[in-house]
Scaffold this motif. Structure first.
Motif, mmCIF file in Angstrom:
data_model
loop_
_atom_site.group_PDB
_atom_site.id
_atom_site.type_symbol
_atom_site.label_atom_id
_atom_site.label_comp_id
_atom_site.label_asym_id
_atom_site.label_seq_id
_atom_site.Cartn_x
_atom_site.Cartn_y
_atom_site.Cartn_z
ATOM 1 N N LEU A 10 0.826 -1.207 0.000
ATOM 2 C CA LEU A 10 0.000 0.000 0.000
ATOM 3 C C LEU A 10 0.860 1.257 0.000
ATOM 4 O O LEU A 10 0.650 2.170 -0.807
ATOM 5 C CB LEU A 10 -0.948 -0.010 1.199
ATOM 6 C CG LEU A 10 -1.920 1.158 1.303
ATOM 7 C CD1 LEU A 10 -2.872 1.170 0.119
ATOM 8 C CD2 LEU A 10 -2.700 1.072 2.608
ATOM 9 N N VAL A 11 1.852 1.309 0.877
ATOM 10 C CA VAL A 11 2.716 2.495 0.970
ATOM 11 C C VAL A 11 3.497 2.703 -0.325
ATOM 12 O O VAL A 11 3.524 3.814 -0.874
ATOM 13 C CB VAL A 11 3.678 2.381 2.177
ATOM 14 C CG1 VAL A 11 4.748 3.450 2.139
ATOM 15 C CG2 VAL A 11 2.889 2.458 3.475
ATOM 16 N N LEU A 12 4.132 1.644 -0.829
ATOM 17 C CA LEU A 12 4.908 1.779 -2.063
ATOM 18 C C LEU A 12 4.024 2.166 -3.242
ATOM 19 O O LEU A 12 4.418 2.975 -4.079
ATOM 20 C CB LEU A 12 5.653 0.479 -2.374
ATOM 21 C CG LEU A 12 6.840 0.166 -1.488
ATOM 22 C CD1 LEU A 12 7.338 -1.250 -1.745
ATOM 23 C CD2 LEU A 12 7.949 1.174 -1.704
ATOM 24 N N GLY A 13 2.832 1.606 -3.307
ATOM 25 C CA GLY A 13 1.923 1.932 -4.397
ATOM 26 C C GLY A 13 1.473 3.380 -4.368
ATOM 27 O O GLY A 13 1.475 4.060 -5.395
ATOM 28 N N VAL A 14 1.100 3.846 -3.204
ATOM 29 C CA VAL A 14 0.641 5.235 -3.084
ATOM 30 C C VAL A 14 1.772 6.202 -3.423
ATOM 31 O O VAL A 14 1.575 7.164 -4.169
ATOM 32 C CB VAL A 14 0.076 5.503 -1.664
ATOM 33 C CG1 VAL A 14 -0.119 6.982 -1.417
ATOM 34 C CG2 VAL A 14 -1.226 4.745 -1.464
ATOM 35 N N VAL A 15 2.974 5.916 -2.914
ATOM 36 C CA VAL A 15 4.104 6.809 -3.164
ATOM 37 C C VAL A 15 4.485 6.820 -4.643
ATOM 38 O O VAL A 15 4.541 7.870 -5.278
ATOM 39 C CB VAL A 15 5.322 6.418 -2.290
ATOM 40 C CG1 VAL A 15 6.574 7.140 -2.735
ATOM 41 C CG2 VAL A 15 5.040 6.723 -0.830
ATOM 42 N N SER A 16 4.745 5.653 -5.196
ATOM 43 C CA SER A 16 5.266 5.614 -6.569
ATOM 44 C C SER A 16 4.202 5.911 -7.614
ATOM 45 O O SER A 16 4.429 6.702 -8.535
ATOM 46 C CB SER A 16 5.938 4.281 -6.854
ATOM 47 O OG SER A 16 4.995 3.236 -6.831
ATOM 48 N N LEU A 17 3.035 5.292 -7.498
ATOM 49 C CA LEU A 17 1.997 5.499 -8.509
ATOM 50 C C LEU A 17 1.372 6.881 -8.394
ATOM 51 O O LEU A 17 1.038 7.502 -9.404
ATOM 52 C CB LEU A 17 0.929 4.415 -8.409
ATOM 53 C CG LEU A 17 1.425 2.984 -8.649
ATOM 54 C CD1 LEU A 17 0.333 1.988 -8.338
ATOM 55 C CD2 LEU A 17 1.943 2.811 -10.049
ATOM 56 N N GLY A 18 1.222 7.361 -7.170
ATOM 57 C CA GLY A 18 0.665 8.697 -6.975
ATOM 58 C C GLY A 18 1.545 9.772 -7.582
ATOM 59 O O GLY A 18 1.080 10.659 -8.295
#
Length: 148
Positions: A65-73
């Protein structure tokens, strides 16, 4: 990639390709963990002495969740403005969280949801990397937090 231990260096590392690459491998590790756990469950207490369990699953979901929000966001806002990676990621995370609600009576359903969800997350980060690569030569990242 060398990360300078300054606020700008840390932001640079978080907004580059590194979070996507880490997220891909984390999702793959999660899928392998979830696929092998039901098969090896009878041997698990002997093999790892109780180190792997629900906490590991929570950690994988939280890290994803954290990696997705950071990188994709960041990529959506600043680099490519495409919804496909975000949609794949949200769908994959929804499947992972749905799988965590399954009871032990539905282990086959849980395994299916986890494998499809992890595959969607891997796909989201892979598509994001490709979109970043397509945009970078022409326009770069476009944010002031790092130099590409």
């Amino acid at each position: 990639m060398i990360v300078k231990f300054t606020a700008r260096g840390i932001r640079s590392a978080l907004h580059g390709e590194a979070p996507d690459r880490v997220a891909v491998w984390t999702s793959v590790a999660c899928a392998i963990h979830c696929a092998l756990t039901p098969l090896l469950l009878p041997l698990l207490p002997y093999a790892v002495g109780g180190y792997v369990g629900e906490g590991t699953e929570h950690a994988f979901r939280g890290l994803a969740l954290v990696l997705g929000v950071v990188s994709l966001g960041h990529s959506y806002r600043v680099v490519h403005r495409r919804w496909l990676p975000l949609g794949l990621f949200v769908g994959g995370m929804a499947l992972l969280f749905t799988a965590s609600l399954q009871t032990s009576a539905h282990s086959a359903r849980e395994l299916f949801l986890v494998l499809v969800g992890a595959s969607a997350i891997v796909s989201a980060h892979t598509v994001n990397l490709r979109l970043r690569s397509a945009v970078r030569p022409a326009a770069g990242c476009g944010c002031g937090c790092h130099d590409d």
